[in-house]
Write an enzyme that holds these catalytic residues in place. Sequence first.
Site, PDB file in Angstrom:
ATOM      1  N   VAL A  83     -10.670   3.017  -5.486  1.00 37.19           N
ATOM      2  CA  VAL A  83      -9.983   3.991  -4.776  1.00 37.19           C
ATOM      3  C   VAL A  83      -8.792   4.676  -5.545  1.00 37.19           C
ATOM      4  O   VAL A  83      -8.080   5.490  -4.894  1.00 37.19           O
ATOM      5  CB  VAL A  83      -9.732   3.956  -3.101  1.00 37.19           C
TER       6      VAL A  83
ATOM      7  N   TYR B 282     -20.018   2.487  -3.763  1.00 38.68           N
ATOM      8  CA  TYR B 282     -20.142   2.412  -2.499  1.00 38.68           C
ATOM      9  C   TYR B 282     -21.369   2.939  -1.852  1.00 38.68           C
ATOM     10  O   TYR B 282     -22.383   2.725  -2.467  1.00 38.68           O
ATOM     11  CB  TYR B 282     -18.874   3.424  -1.892  1.00 38.68           C
TER      12      TYR B 282
ATOM     13  N   SER C 149     -10.740  -1.628  -6.429  1.00 38.20           N
ATOM     14  CA  SER C 149     -12.119  -2.340  -6.252  1.00 38.20           C
ATOM     15  C   SER C 149     -12.605  -2.567  -7.730  1.00 38.20           C
ATOM     16  O   SER C 149     -13.580  -3.431  -7.847  1.00 38.20           O
ATOM     17  CB  SER C 149     -13.104  -1.467  -5.451  1.00 38.20           C
TER      18      SER C 149
ATOM     19  N   TYR D 267      -6.591 -11.111  -1.646  1.00 41.45           N
ATOM     20  CA  TYR D 267      -7.609  -9.764  -1.983  1.00 41.45           C
ATOM     21  C   TYR D 267      -6.620  -8.616  -2.060  1.00 41.45           C
ATOM     22  O   TYR D 267      -6.901  -7.817  -2.854  1.00 41.45           O
ATOM     23  CB  TYR D 267      -8.256  -9.691  -0.465  1.00 41.45           C
TER      24      TYR D 267
ATOM     25  N   LYS E 232     -12.960  -6.273  -8.284  1.00 43.53           N
ATOM     26  CA  LYS E 232     -13.867  -6.809  -7.601  1.00 43.53           C
ATOM     27  C   LYS E 232     -14.837  -7.462  -8.527  1.00 43.53           C
ATOM     28  O   LYS E 232     -15.453  -8.789  -8.552  1.00 43.53           O
ATOM     29  CB  LYS E 232     -14.380  -6.344  -6.379  1.00 43.53           C
TER      30      LYS E 232
HETATM   31  N1  GLU Z   1      -8.142  -2.338  -1.705  1.00 39.06           N
HETATM   32  C1  GLU Z   1      -8.821  -1.188  -1.347  1.00 39.06           C
HETATM   33  C2  GLU Z   1      -9.313  -1.507   0.106  1.00 39.06           C
HETATM   34  O1  GLU Z   1      -9.791  -2.753   0.623  1.00 39.06           O
HETATM   35  C3  GLU Z   1     -10.160  -1.286  -2.266  1.00 39.06           C
HETATM   36  C4  GLU Z   1     -10.847  -0.057  -2.010  1.00 39.06           C
HETATM   37  C5  GLU Z   1     -11.643   0.352  -3.290  1.00 39.06           C
HETATM   38  O2  GLU Z   1     -11.266   0.441  -4.336  1.00 39.06           O
HETATM   39  O3  GLU Z   1     -12.828   0.379  -3.055  1.00 39.06           O
HETATM   40  O4  GLU Z   1      -9.619  -0.839   1.071  1.00 39.06           O
END
Ligand code: GLU
Length: 304
Positions: free
Chosen positions: A258, A240, A63, A188, A66
């Site tokens: 993650v 998060y 993430s 994604y 992102k």
């Molecule tokens: N590709 C992971 C998902 O969509 C990213 C999760 C993350 O790192 O927060 O679950």
Amino acid sequence: MNYQKVINEIYQTIHNQENIGQVASYIPELSKVDPSNFGVCLRTIKNEEFGAGDWQTKFSIQSISKVLSLSLAYKILGDSIWKRVGVEPSGNPFNSLIQLETDNGIPRNPLINAGAMVICDILISHTENATNDFLQFVRKICSNNNINYSESIAQSEKATGYRNIALCNFIKSFGNIENDPATVLDFYFHMCSIEMSCQDLTKTFMFLMDNNFRTPENERVLNTSQAKRINAIMETCGFYDESGEFAFKVGLPGKSGVGGGILALHPNEYCIAIWSPKLNKKGNSSRGMKFLESFTTKTNSSIF
Ligand code: GLU
């Protein structure tokens, strides 16, 4: 400030403590990582670099990427992206479907999965080939052509990503995804699979830390106001539903993934990246959280 000394001290202290938490296994390929990996890299605004442990080993940044896709969409489209995604902390897990129902398919922010998918959709609509153009963008700002997607991690997530598939289709049902959900999800999953070391991450995120940052082609990535806004989103939404705790204990804008990575920065001072794959219950690297709390306390360098 003797950053190397502070980093070494904290690194040793944490290294000697029990390595608690769990490696993410809901993406099967991620569970293959050696949980004892532990790396730290700090880069100052003067481009001085300090590292410890496995700071040059590549890992799945998940993430953290992102923030980079959001930055590219913001660069291309400016403020019109905020019609499609909000800027409020969600207070819910990163893959939650609940709020989307009440918010009519407008994700709370671009750093939860739903918001990142809308950003992927925007990039697909406004670039020639989003998967390729995004990778070229990251390589350019990092000045490193050796950055790649992990096809095995992308495919592993695609094969097991039932909740993400549900999220994307759900947003599509509200009309906030323009493209085919399968195309959006493919981009994604690739976007999340990008691999970088802590060293690469600190180079890549210089554009959000240093107002004078220019790419090798002498190009600005975002203007000062845009960079401020991305940092504000990282501060309020980057961890998060532990974002408040991170602000409380660490006090820097940042983003975790993650794969066990955390990138944080102090505007006009430094970027820091930590990697340790074992996650706490909220999905953030246990050692990474500990390291940063101790680091901003010892260096007296939280933004608050
Ligand atoms: N590709 C992971 C998902 O969509 C990213 C999760 C993350 O790192 O927060 O679950």
